[in-house]
Design an enzyme around this catalytic site. Structure first.
Site, PDB file in Angstrom:
ATOM      1  N   GLU A  60      26.301 -19.674   2.265  1.00  0.00           N
ATOM      2  CA  GLU A  60      25.322 -20.719   2.568  1.00  0.00           C
ATOM      3  C   GLU A  60      25.756 -21.616   3.725  1.00  0.00           C
ATOM      4  O   GLU A  60      24.926 -22.053   4.519  1.00  0.00           O
ATOM      5  CB  GLU A  60      25.097 -21.577   1.313  1.00  0.00           C
ATOM      6  CG  GLU A  60      23.989 -22.593   1.431  1.00  0.00           C
ATOM      7  CD  GLU A  60      23.691 -23.255   0.104  1.00  0.00           C
ATOM      8  OE1 GLU A  60      23.280 -24.418   0.130  1.00  0.00           O
ATOM      9  OE2 GLU A  60      23.852 -22.623  -0.952  1.00  0.00           O
ATOM     10  N   ASP A  61      27.057 -21.888   3.832  1.00  0.00           N
ATOM     11  CA  ASP A  61      27.515 -22.934   4.739  1.00  0.00           C
ATOM     12  C   ASP A  61      28.427 -22.478   5.872  1.00  0.00           C
ATOM     13  O   ASP A  61      28.929 -23.309   6.619  1.00  0.00           O
ATOM     14  CB  ASP A  61      28.260 -24.018   3.941  1.00  0.00           C
ATOM     15  CG  ASP A  61      27.352 -24.743   2.961  1.00  0.00           C
ATOM     16  OD1 ASP A  61      26.129 -24.758   3.167  1.00  0.00           O
ATOM     17  OD2 ASP A  61      27.881 -25.278   1.969  1.00  0.00           O
TER      18      ASP A  61
END
Length: 154
Positions: A60-61
């Site tokens: 996600e990051d």
């Protein structure tokens, strides 16, 4: 490769991928996945669950790829994939999907507990209030009493 060696590789991978990222309080971001893994360890979960905790935010990051995460095992990949929030996803559908996988459930529970205990350091108080409200609405009563307690105290 032993499971301990794989765990150490996961820690190095997560540290590299989160390099340069910070939490709202300015601390290195990697402290968060490490804390999630520690929560899982303290709750009695094995190294595979702890690895999923270390890796839970890399898709996600960071620029981590699915193949890079899959290297650590299909079970870990499946859990990390489930806790990776797709853009525009309905929160209830997201939570329901996570709850179908025991590893993803444990990781998300530990993640939310850490976020809720860490919320006091948020500099944007309105964001923090909105975050607590969202977590209360979508997560309370669905995971563990520990998470419910963290929500109540946030």
């Amino acid at each position: 490769m032993t499971e301990q060696e794989l765990f150490e590789k996961a820690l190095c991978f997560a540290t590299e991928k989160h390099s340069g990222q910070t939490r709202q309080d300015g601390s290195p971001y990697i402290y968060h996945p490490i804390k999630v893994a520690e929560f899982l360890k303290d709750a009695g979960y094995d190294l595979r669950y702890q690895m999923a905790g270390l890796l839970h935010d890399v898709l996600e990051d960071t620029d981590a790829t699915e193949d890079e995460v899959r290297f650590f095992g299909d079970d870990i990949f499946a859990a990390v994939k489930l806790v990776t929030r797709p853009a525009g996803v309905d929160e209830d559908a997201y939570v329901t999907a996570i709850l179908q996988n025991p590893m993803a459930t444990a990781v998300k529970n530990a993640d939310k507990i850490h976020n809720m205990t860490d919320i006091v350091t948020a500099t944007d108080k309105q964001w923090a209030k909105n975050y607590v409200k969202k977590v209360k609405k979508h997560y309370a009563g669905k995971f563990t009493l520990a998470l419910d307690a963290a929500i109540a105290h946030a």
